[in-house]
Scaffold this motif. Structure first.
Motif, mmCIF file in Angstrom:
data_model
loop_
_atom_site.group_PDB
_atom_site.id
_atom_site.type_symbol
_atom_site.label_atom_id
_atom_site.label_comp_id
_atom_site.label_asym_id
_atom_site.label_seq_id
_atom_site.Cartn_x
_atom_site.Cartn_y
_atom_site.Cartn_z
ATOM 1 N N VAL A 7 30.867 51.397 -108.528
ATOM 2 C CA VAL A 7 29.766 52.015 -109.271
ATOM 3 C C VAL A 7 28.543 52.354 -108.420
ATOM 4 N N SER A 8 27.959 51.379 -107.728
ATOM 5 C CA SER A 8 26.650 51.603 -107.105
ATOM 6 C C SER A 8 26.666 52.791 -106.154
ATOM 7 N N GLY A 9 27.605 52.788 -105.199
ATOM 8 C CA GLY A 9 27.704 53.900 -104.265
ATOM 9 C C GLY A 9 28.124 55.196 -104.925
ATOM 10 N N PRO A 10 29.198 55.191 -105.736
ATOM 11 C CA PRO A 10 29.590 56.423 -106.430
ATOM 12 C C PRO A 10 28.489 57.016 -107.300
ATOM 13 N N PHE A 11 27.664 56.161 -107.932
ATOM 14 C CA PHE A 11 26.568 56.682 -108.746
ATOM 15 C C PHE A 11 25.551 57.393 -107.862
ATOM 16 N N ALA A 12 25.292 56.839 -106.671
ATOM 17 C CA ALA A 12 24.370 57.477 -105.733
ATOM 18 C C ALA A 12 24.911 58.828 -105.265
ATOM 19 N N THR A 13 26.171 58.848 -104.857
ATOM 20 C CA THR A 13 26.727 60.099 -104.331
ATOM 21 C C THR A 13 26.921 61.135 -105.430
ATOM 22 N N MET A 14 27.174 60.681 -106.660
ATOM 23 C CA MET A 14 27.274 61.642 -107.756
ATOM 24 C C MET A 14 25.945 62.363 -107.952
ATOM 25 N N HIS A 15 24.842 61.628 -107.842
ATOM 26 C CA HIS A 15 23.544 62.285 -108.013
ATOM 27 C C HIS A 15 23.276 63.279 -106.886
ATOM 28 N N LEU A 16 23.704 62.965 -105.671
ATOM 29 C CA LEU A 16 23.558 63.937 -104.587
ATOM 30 C C LEU A 16 24.447 65.148 -104.843
ATOM 31 N N THR A 72 24.401 47.577 -119.845
ATOM 32 C CA THR A 72 25.050 48.492 -118.919
ATOM 33 C C THR A 72 24.995 47.865 -117.529
ATOM 34 N N SER A 73 25.668 48.469 -116.570
ATOM 35 C CA SER A 73 25.721 47.907 -115.206
ATOM 36 C C SER A 73 24.423 48.218 -114.474
ATOM 37 N N ILE A 74 23.344 47.646 -114.958
ATOM 38 C CA ILE A 74 22.010 48.036 -114.496
ATOM 39 C C ILE A 74 21.800 47.772 -113.014
ATOM 40 N N ALA A 75 22.357 46.691 -112.473
ATOM 41 C CA ALA A 75 22.168 46.396 -111.053
ATOM 42 C C ALA A 75 22.852 47.457 -110.184
ATOM 43 N N ASP A 76 24.073 47.824 -110.549
ATOM 44 C CA ASP A 76 24.774 48.890 -109.831
ATOM 45 C C ASP A 76 24.027 50.210 -109.941
ATOM 46 N N LEU A 77 23.589 50.530 -111.149
ATOM 47 C CA LEU A 77 23.028 51.856 -111.389
ATOM 48 C C LEU A 77 21.664 52.031 -110.743
ATOM 49 N N VAL A 78 20.804 51.030 -110.867
ATOM 50 C CA VAL A 78 19.479 51.188 -110.264
ATOM 51 C C VAL A 78 19.582 51.185 -108.749
ATOM 52 N N THR A 79 20.552 50.436 -108.195
ATOM 53 C CA THR A 79 20.752 50.465 -106.748
ATOM 54 C C THR A 79 21.219 51.844 -106.306
ATOM 55 N N GLY A 80 22.106 52.447 -107.080
ATOM 56 C CA GLY A 80 22.549 53.798 -106.761
ATOM 57 C C GLY A 80 21.401 54.795 -106.783
ATOM 58 N N LEU A 81 20.511 54.653 -107.754
ATOM 59 C CA LEU A 81 19.358 55.541 -107.824
ATOM 60 C C LEU A 81 18.445 55.355 -106.614
ATOM 61 N N TYR A 82 18.190 54.099 -106.234
ATOM 62 C CA TYR A 82 17.376 53.843 -105.044
ATOM 63 C C TYR A 82 18.042 54.421 -103.801
ATOM 64 N N ALA A 83 19.366 54.293 -103.721
ATOM 65 C CA ALA A 83 20.073 54.799 -102.542
ATOM 66 C C ALA A 83 19.934 56.311 -102.430
ATOM 67 N N SER A 84 20.093 57.022 -103.538
ATOM 68 C CA SER A 84 19.958 58.482 -103.482
ATOM 69 C C SER A 84 18.521 58.870 -103.139
ATOM 70 N N GLN A 85 17.556 58.128 -103.666
ATOM 71 C CA GLN A 85 16.158 58.380 -103.315
ATOM 72 C C GLN A 85 15.915 58.142 -101.834
ATOM 73 N N ALA A 86 16.502 57.064 -101.302
ATOM 74 C CA ALA A 86 16.322 56.743 -99.890
ATOM 75 C C ALA A 86 16.934 57.807 -98.990
ATOM 76 N N VAL A 87 18.087 58.323 -99.378
ATOM 77 C CA VAL A 87 18.724 59.382 -98.595
ATOM 78 C C VAL A 87 17.841 60.619 -98.555
ATOM 79 N N LEU A 88 17.278 60.989 -99.697
ATOM 80 C CA LEU A 88 16.406 62.164 -99.726
ATOM 81 C C LEU A 88 15.184 61.957 -98.831
ATOM 82 N N ALA A 89 14.622 60.740 -98.858
ATOM 83 C CA ALA A 89 13.482 60.457 -97.988
ATOM 84 C C ALA A 89 13.883 60.524 -96.518
#
Length: 411
Positions: A21-30, A169-186
């Motif tokens: 979840v965590s990584g796939p959620f990040a890459t899905m947003h990208l 919901t899988s809040i720990a996975d999901l919020v980590t994925g959101l932070y990861a996508s934000q970090a990549v953009l930065a």
């Protein structure tokens, strides 16, 4: 794959070494923002979440389908030397590599940031883990339930007289994925300025701890642990859940202005001037007594009657909807947030689209979640310029797993 130049991240190459979840959620947003996301999956079984269920749709996991749109799948065996050679080759032309393996795993495979950066100075590598790359818990595996508990979030969730409760919901996975996508953009913005890439470390525990906000602030200010409060707010009242005659609603009387309006709507102007409730701090201090007065009043009318009255007065209020009601909500449907896409196996898929829009445009159409290994040959050809003989060579060397034929790998 989508190729519209209108997408914000069009042309960006993202090599996705993530699963669950965590990584796939990040890459899905990208991918939602236009990046070309290539998902590397084990050729034997693919991402573990492909087997999470029920439910399954024509054999495809609804769980997997929910976080893997706008990606292409390459079936590559990272346990084989030939498979790791392919990943190194793809990383040499990628802009971003994202993984959520336990720290040290990629290092053992010769796919460390230092190794990959040697071939690509502009590479950004984002690593997601349970507890981070450093510290005494760095080698612990991270799973959503475990992190929810370790982060303190479970201790402040649930009924005051009940046990700790996980978020629904899988809040720990999901919020980590959101932070990861934000970090990549930065990191991409920084690369524009410096010309070089860098390493990004995103910890699930760090991400969840950051959500404590005022709860942590209360502890730092007093030295006392916040208590479970159920559906009430620690400093605002009434800001909670009440039961109407036919269901539940939330009411947010967030300041004294709303309190005045609220007392008029419920026809209890006497409460407005009551010395126990006439200021926000007093209402918070006397929350239980106030709730005991209000609950019988709410029970006299239906949800819709109360919501209409609060809406007319400008008081924040809302019903507590089931997931199905949300997925069919006119507000989301009208804004183009509920989309559908044709999947090769599962047929017509519906999903909640990205929540970001540019220039008031609805989210662009998505590509469906990929079938395992669906794009292996296509990606190797597009990213690396390899033709069939080169792909066949790697197939014979075991790069695509013993259970996959070279014909499927090349297709």
């Amino acid at each position: 794959m989508r190729s519209s130049d209108a997408e914000a991240l069009s042309g960006l190459k993202v090599l996705d070494l993530c699963r669950v979840v965590s990584g796939p959620f990040a890459t899905m947003h990208l991918g939602d923002l236009g990046a070309d996301v290539v998902k590397i999956e084990d050729p034997r079984n693919g991402d573990e979440s492909r087997r999470y269920g029920p439910p399954f749709v024509a054999g495809e996991s609804a769980y997997f389908l929910s976080v893997n749109r706008n990606k292409r799948s390459c079936a590559v065996d990272l346990k084989s030397a030939a498979g790791r050679d392919i990943v190194r080759a793809l990383a040499s032309v990628a802009d971003v590599v994202i993984d959520n393996f336990r720290p040290g795993t990629l290092d053992k495979w010769g796919l460390s940031y230092e190794a990959l950066r040697g071939e690509n100075r502009g590479l950004i590598q984002c690593s997601i883990s349970g507890f981070g790359r450093t510290g005494p818990d760095a080698d612990r595996p991270g799973y959503d339930l475990i992190i929810q508990g370790e982060s303190g979030v479970m201790d402040i969730t649930g009924d005051p007289d009940g046990p700790p409760m996980k978020v629904g919901t899988s809040i720990a996975d999901l919020v980590t994925g959101l932070y990861a996508s934000q970090a990549v953009l930065a990191a991409l913005v920084k690369r524009q300025r410096t010309g070089t890439g860098g390493r990004v470390d995103v910890s699930m525990l760090d991400a969840m701890a950051s959500l404590l906000t005022f709860n942590a602030g209360m502890y730092f200010a007093t030295g006392e642990n916040p208590k479970r409060r159920g559906n009430v707010h620690p400093t605002i009242s009434p800001y909670e859940t009440f039961e109407a005659s036919d269901g539940w609603i939330n009411v947010g009387v967030a300041n004294d202005k709303f309190w005045t309006l609220f007392c008029s709507v419920i026809d209890r102007k006497d409460l407005e001037a009551d010395g126990h409730f006439d200021a926000a701090p007093k209402r918070a201090a006397n929350r239980a007594a106030l709730a005991a007065l209000l609950q019988p009043i709410f029970a006299t009318r239906t949800r819709e009657a109360w919501l209409a009255a609060f809406r007319a007065a400008g008081i924040p209020a809302g019903s507590i909807k089931k997931v199905g009601e949300v997925c069919e909500a006119p507000q989301l449907v009208t804004r183009g947030m509920v989309q559908s896409v044709a999947h090769r196996v599962a047929g017509d898929l519906r999903f909640v689209a990205r929540p970001i829009r540019f220039d008031d445009e609805a989210p662009a159409p998505s590509t469906p979640p990929p079938i395992l290994g669906e794009h292996t040959g296509e990606v190797l050809s597009e990213w690396l310029g390899w033709q069939a003989p080169a792909i066949e060579k790697f197939a014979k060397a075991g790069a695509f797993g013993s259970r996959m034929s070279s014909e499927r790998s090349a297709g």
